[in-house]
Scaffold this motif. Structure first.
Motif, PDB file in Angstrom:
ATOM      1  N   THR A   1      -1.090   8.452 -16.724  1.00 58.56           N
ATOM      2  CA  THR A   1      -2.451   8.389 -17.260  1.00 58.56           C
ATOM      3  C   THR A   1      -2.734   9.568 -18.176  1.00 58.56           C
ATOM      4  O   THR A   1      -3.340   9.411 -19.254  1.00 58.56           O
ATOM      5  CB  THR A   1      -3.474   8.363 -16.110  1.00 58.56           C
TER       6      THR A   1
ATOM      7  N   LYS B   1       1.543   7.285  -6.760  1.00 59.47           N
ATOM      8  CA  LYS B   1       0.343   7.994  -7.212  1.00 59.47           C
ATOM      9  C   LYS B   1       0.612   9.183  -8.136  1.00 59.47           C
ATOM     10  O   LYS B   1      -0.016   9.313  -9.196  1.00 59.47           O
ATOM     11  CB  LYS B   1      -0.492   8.446  -6.005  1.00 59.47           C
TER      12      LYS B   1
ATOM     13  N   ILE C   1       1.555   7.821 -11.459  1.00 60.31           N
ATOM     14  CA  ILE C   1       0.434   7.156 -12.112  1.00 60.31           C
ATOM     15  C   ILE C   1      -0.481   8.190 -12.763  1.00 60.31           C
ATOM     16  O   ILE C   1      -0.961   8.004 -13.887  1.00 60.31           O
ATOM     17  CB  ILE C   1      -0.355   6.292 -11.102  1.00 60.31           C
ATOM     18  N   VAL C   2      -0.709   9.287 -12.047  1.00 56.21           N
ATOM     19  CA  VAL C   2      -1.526  10.371 -12.603  1.00 56.21           C
ATOM     20  C   VAL C   2      -0.875  10.937 -13.863  1.00 56.21           C
ATOM     21  O   VAL C   2      -1.538  11.125 -14.892  1.00 56.21           O
ATOM     22  CB  VAL C   2      -1.736  11.491 -11.564  1.00 56.21           C
TER      23      VAL C   2
ATOM     24  N   ARG D   1       0.833  -1.201   0.000  1.00 57.33           N
ATOM     25  CA  ARG D   1       0.000   0.000   0.000  1.00 57.33           C
ATOM     26  C   ARG D   1       0.874   1.259   0.000  1.00 57.33           C
ATOM     27  O   ARG D   1       0.598   2.221  -0.717  1.00 57.33           O
ATOM     28  CB  ARG D   1      -0.921  -0.005   1.215  1.00 57.33           C
TER      29      ARG D   1
ATOM     30  N   SER E   1       5.145   4.318 -14.502  1.00 54.58           N
ATOM     31  CA  SER E   1       5.186   5.101 -13.263  1.00 54.58           C
ATOM     32  C   SER E   1       6.401   4.730 -12.426  1.00 54.58           C
ATOM     33  O   SER E   1       7.079   5.599 -11.873  1.00 54.58           O
ATOM     34  CB  SER E   1       3.904   4.867 -12.449  1.00 54.58           C
TER      35      SER E   1
ATOM     36  N   LEU F   1       2.509   1.736  -3.510  1.00 57.19           N
ATOM     37  CA  LEU F   1       1.556   2.235  -4.504  1.00 57.19           C
ATOM     38  C   LEU F   1       1.166   3.681  -4.229  1.00 57.19           C
ATOM     39  O   LEU F   1       0.978   4.469  -5.160  1.00 57.19           O
ATOM     40  CB  LEU F   1       0.306   1.349  -4.521  1.00 57.19           C
ATOM     41  N   THR F   2       1.076   4.038  -2.948  1.00 56.67           N
ATOM     42  CA  THR F   2       0.773   5.422  -2.588  1.00 56.67           C
ATOM     43  C   THR F   2       1.876   6.356  -3.072  1.00 56.67           C
ATOM     44  O   THR F   2       1.609   7.449  -3.583  1.00 56.67           O
ATOM     45  CB  THR F   2       0.606   5.568  -1.058  1.00 56.67           C
TER      46      THR F   2
END
Length: 201
Positions: A25, A18, A21-22, A11, A141, A14-15
């Motif tokens: 995307t 973020k 990932i943004v 967790r 990412s 992955l945090t």
């Protein structure tokens, strides 16, 4: 069952991804839009950019389903591995991977929309894409985060390139590779069936 510590570590990792990932995307979505628009304005150029796919399709025609599945799995694994590995080059390679894949998808979507309609596109992309596209975004990412650590080091700021690289590779081999395999299975054995049903031929 995964231990509480492992879940927390996952967790937390992955945090930390973020923001990347943004960014991935956004770049991916814009690249799809560019490919879609380019085909509408300059169809000849857009088709030239995906001409290599025709050769790939011809090569696949002579293979068994198992061989096709393994080829898709190996190809996607290598592409995502490269996105992570060469993130160390200031995160440039992951961005290029996103742009290239997004442009190709945008071009193919526009082409198929004209010839086959929206339902055919959804049938061809969603079954395996619902796994494959998030994995692509995750790999780029991770690569960009490694690239950011390199930039920090070059700027003389505290960074931990080695640790970030190791964490990225562990995440790739432990979590992503099995899912890449699942996506390849779906793309080979399930997606064509759904496309056939939708096409009605």
């Amino acid at each position: 069952m995964f231990s509480l510590e492992r879940r927390e570590n996952l967790r937390a990792y992955l945090t930390g991804l973020k923001p990347y990932i943004v960014l991935s995307t956004i770049v991916f979505a814009l690249s799809i839009a560019v490919g879609y628009i380019t085909y509408g304005i300059y169809p000849e150029y857009a088709m030239q950019s995906i001409s290599g796919l025709e050769e790939l399709v011809e090569m696949l025609e002579g293979l068994s389903l198992l061989e096709i599945m393994l080829l898709i799995f190996i190809n996607n694994t290598i592409a995502m591995f490269i996105a992570i590995l060469f993130g160390i080059v200031l995160g440039i390679v992951p961005l290029l991977v996103l742009v290239l894949n997004g442009f190709i998808i945008g071009t193919i979507v526009r082409l198929l929309l004209v010839e086959n309609g929206l339902a055919f596109i959804v049938a061809g992309l969603v079954p395996h894409g619902i796994i494959e596209i998030p994995l692509l975004l995750l790999s780029t990412s991770i690569g960009m985060k490694i690239g950011y650590e390199v930039l920090l080091a070059l700027a003389g700021k505290p960074s931990d390139i080695k640790n970030e690289f190791i964490k990225g590779m562990k995440f790739f081999f432990y979590w992503m590779v099995p899912l890449i395999f699942v996506a390849a299975l779906i793309e080979t054995f399930i997606t064509p069936v759904i496309m056939y049903l939708v096409a009605g031929t």
